[in-house]
Write an enzyme that holds these catalytic residues in place. Sequence first.
Site, short mmCIF file in Angstrom:
data_model
loop_
_atom_site.label_atom_id
_atom_site.label_comp_id
_atom_site.label_asym_id
_atom_site.label_seq_id
_atom_site.Cartn_x
_atom_site.Cartn_y
_atom_site.Cartn_z
N GLU A 276 0.77 -1.22 0.12
CA GLU A 276 -0.09 -0.04 -0.08
C GLU A 276 0.84 1.46 0.01
O GLU A 276 0.56 2.39 -0.87
CB GLU A 276 -1.05 -0.19 1.10
CG GLU A 276 -2.02 -1.17 1.33
CD GLU A 276 -2.78 -0.99 0.08
OE1 GLU A 276 -3.13 0.10 -0.70
OE2 GLU A 276 -3.31 -2.08 -0.49
N ASP A 361 3.61 -3.81 -5.64
CA ASP A 361 4.29 -5.11 -5.38
C ASP A 361 5.88 -5.23 -5.46
O ASP A 361 6.39 -5.85 -4.47
CB ASP A 361 3.98 -6.32 -6.40
CG ASP A 361 2.52 -6.90 -5.92
OD1 ASP A 361 2.25 -6.56 -4.96
OD2 ASP A 361 1.97 -7.80 -6.73
ZN LIG Z 1 -2.36 -2.35 -4.53
#
Ligand SMILES: [Zn+2]
Length: 421
Positions: A276, A361
């Site tokens: 996030e 990611d």
């Molecule tokens: Zn995401």
Amino acid sequence: MFTILFVAFLIADNLLRLVLALKHIIHIRAHRTQVPDEFAHHISLRSHQRAADYTIERTKVAIVERLVDSIFLLVLTLFGGLQALDLFWGRMIDHELLRQLLLIGSVFALSALLALPFRLWRIFSIDERFGFNKITPHLFISDSLKVLVLSLALGGPLLAAVLWVMDHAPTLWPFWAWLIWVGFSLFIMWLFPHVIAPLFNRFEPLQQASLQERIEALAKRCQFALDGLFVMDGSKRSAHANAYFTGIGKNKRIVFFDTLLNRLDEEEVEAVLAHELGHFKHNHVLRRLILNMVAALGFLLLLGWLSQQVWFYTDLGVIPQLGRPNNGLALILFFLVMPVFTFWLGPLFSLMSRKDEYQADQFAAEQSSATALISALVKLYDDNAATLTPDPAHSAFYDSHPPALLRIEHLKQYVDQNPAT
Ligand SMILES: [Zn+2]
């Protein structure tokens, strides 16, 4: 002419949705008998089949709901529903602003009524059967009433202000309306964590000291100003797990669903958060906000032009009232009809969003741990009964996140080069 264009787009839109949904169902059924190799050690066949069945059930509801929505759209436009409503309020109410507000409000109310059986079906039939639903009928009703009151209290004044500038600044109103919209959006962003969210859930500061330290260390490592860590009782509505950020500027807080903390270990929670944070660090959040604002201005300018064209009304089954402002009519017509055309931009936004997910990611892999993020994702896919084998075309069109297999494949390349673990 515009009638033909509208009907053609509506039919094409429905056909494409139907084909994608059916392909999705067929694809998931075909892969139902075997867990993909990458997940074979982590997800049981029973779990995999549960995810397949859950996704298929929800896709079926979406097909029916879409069909009903399209019929409703036709009834309102070409079959004269909106015209009848407009005449009705025109006879009842003399106050021009109130008349237009009631017209728009009654269309929203009808759409909400139409959506209700589908919500009930999803929550109390499907989610219930698969063990996700935790919401009681009592809570459902009180939630719905709160949403109604909030929509009236916040949406009403917004709409009234926009209609007022439309009625009083015939040429420059799109810019005024845009300023109102931007101000309103920022106000809601501020209001949400402080006022709106607490109406629905209880928020408590995160208690686990070790996890707190871990997250603060992560935030510091990523130079991220954090205002607080909260746990939300998401479990009172659903077994689905999640975490999110709210707030703007220096007052950003992290909210964990209690369901997430119960399911993931600390390393995994950290990796999910690092993902996030990646969205913030790569400016995805800011970019999306700016894109929304620019798009809003574009749409308002388009509406400004369309509202002056007689064909925009007549070709969609409505005759504007003579000598009275028709801005409410133009506004609701625009809201109803525009999605039929913007639907085709969907894949573009999905593609952008999936690109952002890979980038976040990668950020998580570098700042936290790819291994932990993979194991967190596997658990979350399993718990949320998200299918591991979506149809590729369906996924390309709709999915904001890459399919599980591709996402984990991408993360694996970072597993061996991990500075933080
Ligand atoms: Zn995401």
